[in-house]
Scaffold this active site. Sequence first.
Site: not given
Ligand code: MN
Length: 441
Positions: A140, A147, A212, A214, A246, A250, A253, A266, A270, A386
């Site tokens: 990834d 971002h 996420e 993507e 993804d 948080r 993380q 993560k 997915t 975000e």
């Molecule tokens: Mn990602």
Amino acid sequence: MPQLNETHDAQLRSWVESANQPDTDFPIQNLPFGVFRRRDSAESFRPGVAIGDQIVDLRALHAAKVFTGRAHDALAACNGKLPGLNELMAAGFEVWSALRLALSRGLREGSAQQSAIAKVLVPQADVEYTLPAQVGDYTDFYTSIHHATTIGKQFRPDNPLLPNYKWVPIGYHGRASSLGVSGQQFPRPVGQILPKGATEPQFSPCQRLDYETEMGIFIGPGNAQGTRIRLEDAESRIFGLCLLNDWSARDIQAWEYQPLGPFLSKSFATTLSPWIVTLEALEPFRTAWERPAGDPAPLPYLSSEQNRAEGALDVHLQTLITTQRSREANAAPALLAESNYRHAYWNAAQLVAHHTVNGCNLQAGDLFGTGTLSGPNADEAGSLLELSSGGQKPVALPWGEERTFLQDGDEIILRGWCEKEGFRRIGFGDSAGTVLPALLG
Ligand code: MN
């Protein structure tokens, strides 16, 4: 290498009537690949191509011996031991393109092959999907500077964009085993979290679960270990693109990511869209890859005139949400944000060239994630981290709820499509995934 050809002609119509509807993701100009079987059946999963609301069963088409030459060879590569598209991906562009041309001609209005191909159609409404390929490795990336800057401000207010960002396509090695296709459900992850102001972590379900938005990039023919794929050859090694969510914890993380990057935050799930849109289908939607004035030019191995002229792809992206409450009220999914893949700071060919520059070997069926594809404006963000400013500003949903992060039962739906004057709109189909309650104990 892909070029505009008769398969992109906007005037083409199919004898599969649903493929001619203006709002279909799968007109005859698209022809994306996936792996399916009839739902709840004992059938083998097998490759297919979407056309309107139908699927061309490529194994049945192979058995029917409708195509000849390279297109027949392509179907033979869909008929191997593995359920997925790995053998076809390894076969290379000339083979993929021959199959695309044969399918385009065979599915056109007036085709002499109509009755033979009609016998191998399966309605999409009757099927379930699995991963389009056996993914050996999943990497990834982090290609949206918008971002990276917004997230960087939250994690490191004094130092948001690290100095390597404008030189190196940043990535980490993801987890292939927990990839799933649209419809994937997974329990909220549990792990170590450092509460605000605390000096020791607690063990608890993730409280800041996020998505996420993507794109996924599926690799075709790989390279031998110790060799590299040069930028000018990189696109010939890309089979096609899909949508990729993804899912990200948080709070896990934030505690675990230094110094070696994301790990358990993560690796739990997915979600991919079931269909891979080939690079040849995307050919009309190439666009210039641009850097803001004043930013450094990439090092020569990541730079070419052709890559600057048309290395980016214009793909509209949407992220939507449903919740338990909205589904009970039959409310339409709420739009969280829109963005576009063309804003990426590094393009797909650069990712392939960079990944192999040290001699790392890619294999057919390997998957790259682009990283969260946030656009330049705050409302074009590809994550709740975000959109809610790190959980500070709840996002209002039209049926009266609000979210900072995801709650149990929430479903995230990704959509993507390409449109351009003079060409037929093509879409990626949905990638949907749902959060289940944490498994404790
Ligand atoms: Mn990602």
